[in-house]
Design a protein around this motif. Structure first.
Motif, short mmCIF file in Angstrom:
data_model
loop_
_atom_site.label_atom_id
_atom_site.label_comp_id
_atom_site.label_asym_id
_atom_site.label_seq_id
_atom_site.Cartn_x
_atom_site.Cartn_y
_atom_site.Cartn_z
N PRO A 26 32.26 57.65 29.36
CA PRO A 26 33.61 58.17 29.25
C PRO A 26 35.09 57.28 27.79
O PRO A 26 35.21 57.93 27.29
N HIS A 27 34.88 56.23 27.90
CA HIS A 27 35.82 55.03 27.15
C HIS A 27 34.76 54.11 25.75
O HIS A 27 35.27 54.56 25.42
N ARG A 28 33.62 53.64 26.06
CA ARG A 28 33.11 52.76 24.83
C ARG A 28 32.33 53.99 24.00
O ARG A 28 31.87 54.86 24.66
N ASP B 49 37.07 41.99 32.31
CA ASP B 49 38.39 42.04 31.22
C ASP B 49 37.42 43.95 31.21
O ASP B 49 38.54 44.35 30.75
N ALA B 50 37.03 44.65 32.83
CA ALA B 50 36.93 46.20 32.96
C ALA B 50 37.39 46.42 33.49
O ALA B 50 38.98 47.43 33.83
N PHE B 51 37.88 45.47 34.76
CA PHE B 51 38.77 45.68 36.13
C PHE B 51 40.30 45.94 35.64
O PHE B 51 40.68 46.96 35.89
N PHE B 52 40.79 45.15 34.78
CA PHE B 52 42.37 45.27 34.96
C PHE B 52 42.24 46.36 33.41
O PHE B 52 43.54 46.32 33.32
N TYR B 53 41.68 47.22 33.08
CA TYR B 53 41.92 49.03 32.80
C TYR B 53 41.61 49.73 33.71
O TYR B 53 41.11 51.08 33.21
N ARG C 293 35.20 36.44 33.66
CA ARG C 293 35.09 36.82 32.15
C ARG C 293 35.45 35.95 31.07
O ARG C 293 37.00 36.11 31.24
N PRO C 294 35.01 34.82 30.42
CA PRO C 294 35.98 34.97 28.63
C PRO C 294 37.04 36.09 28.47
O PRO C 294 36.49 37.49 27.96
N ARG C 295 37.92 35.34 27.94
CA ARG C 295 39.63 36.54 27.36
C ARG C 295 38.83 37.56 27.92
O ARG C 295 39.75 38.40 27.92
N ALA C 296 39.21 37.64 29.17
CA ALA C 296 39.79 38.90 29.82
C ALA C 296 41.31 38.37 30.52
O ALA C 296 41.89 37.50 30.24
N PRO C 297 41.93 39.87 30.71
CA PRO C 297 43.38 39.43 30.70
C PRO C 297 43.68 38.94 32.05
O PRO C 297 43.30 39.14 33.17
N ARG C 298 44.29 37.24 31.64
CA ARG C 298 44.96 36.74 33.05
C ARG C 298 46.12 37.20 33.42
O ARG C 298 46.69 36.63 33.40
N LEU C 299 45.46 37.96 34.71
CA LEU C 299 47.04 38.82 35.62
C LEU C 299 46.15 38.62 37.24
O LEU C 299 45.13 38.34 37.21
N GLU C 300 46.61 38.48 37.85
CA GLU C 300 46.92 38.58 39.44
C GLU C 300 46.18 39.12 40.28
O GLU C 300 46.39 40.68 39.56
N LEU C 301 45.06 39.43 40.62
CA LEU C 301 44.51 40.63 41.20
C LEU C 301 45.33 41.81 41.50
O LEU C 301 45.29 42.74 41.60
N LEU D 96 47.30 50.63 40.80
CA LEU D 96 46.84 51.48 41.33
C LEU D 96 47.48 52.19 42.89
O LEU D 96 47.35 53.17 42.88
N ASP D 97 48.17 51.12 43.58
CA ASP D 97 48.63 51.13 44.49
C ASP D 97 49.12 50.85 45.37
O ASP D 97 48.55 49.18 45.48
N PRO D 98 50.61 50.75 45.74
CA PRO D 98 51.45 49.67 46.06
C PRO D 98 50.77 49.18 47.86
O PRO D 98 51.07 48.11 48.26
#
Length: 220
Positions: A44-46, A108-112, A133-141, A149-151
């Motif tokens: 549906p995306h790529r 790299d996919a999870f953070f979208y 993954r290399p070059r994935a967004p540097r975010l805390e899960l 997603l849900d507080p």
């Protein structure tokens, strides 16, 4: 103890060593009996999927041959149409109501994930295992999950972030950071370069025999 079912979805266009090594390391980290690769029918995306579904399934099957921890499922391929993860997980849960179901995904996919169809409801059916993954967004899960997603997501045992009252969640698993991607692999083929050790030898031979990814007019 509940049966553990783990699936790894994607286009696998083509499957490569980072997919395979990551799946093995997740299986070992979570004591999974097997990881099933599930090539999608139509993503549906790529949009830039070069190989047909038949070829992508064949390459996945060649890649996992004789490895006891790895397998391939055609559940999305046999369903056809646009492959939505929510549909796959719902059907898997209906068929296995008592199982512990895991969906393996790269960071790299999870953070979208918030852009996916019915993203919040994905956690009605399965836990997500997030591979670095290399070059994935540097975010805390946990920060990402609460904000996007849900507080209600909260820290839980063994590094999981879960919804309250025993709900599903996500956990990061450290895997070997192999800077290999399907796009990179296809680019190599299109430019006439070797892909040895980027994909399994049988997959390399299949790509060559079937003349996949050799579009020199559009080398990515």
């Amino acid at each position: 103890m509940a049966e553990k079912i783990a699936i790894f979805g994607g286009t696998f266009d083509p499957i490569h060593i980072a997919h395979l090594r990551g799946a093995i390391e997740v299986a070992e980290a979570l004591d999974l009996p097997q990881v099933r690769f599930v090539p999608c029918a139509t993503p549906p995306h790529r949009k830039d999927v070069r190989a047909s579904l038949e070829h992508r399934l064949a390459m996945c099957r060649l890649a996992v041959e004789d490895h006891p921890l790895l397998a391939v499922s055609d559940m999305e391929a046999s369903r056809g149409g646009v492959s939505r993860t929510i549909d796959t997980l719902r059907l898997l849960r209906e068929a296995n109501p008592e199982a512990a179901i895991y969906f393996i995904i790269g960071a790299d996919a999870f953070f979208y994930l918030h852009t996916w169809y019915e993203a919040r409801r994905l956690f009605d059916y399965a836990d997500f295992v997030v591979m670095d993954r290399p070059r994935a967004p540097r975010l805390e899960l946990l920060d990402y999950m609460r904000e996007r997603l849900d507080p209600g997501f909260a820290p839980a045992e063994n590094g999981w972030a879960r919804l309250p009252h025993g709900g599903h969640g996500a956990r990061r698993v450290l895997t070997t950071l192999l800077d290999v991607s399907s796009t990179y692999t296809k680019r190599k083929v299109a430019r006439g370069r070797s892909i040895s050790f980027l994909v399994p030898q049988k997959v390399e031979a299949y790509i060559k025999d079937m003349k996949l990814y050799q579009d020199q007019d559009n080398p990515l």
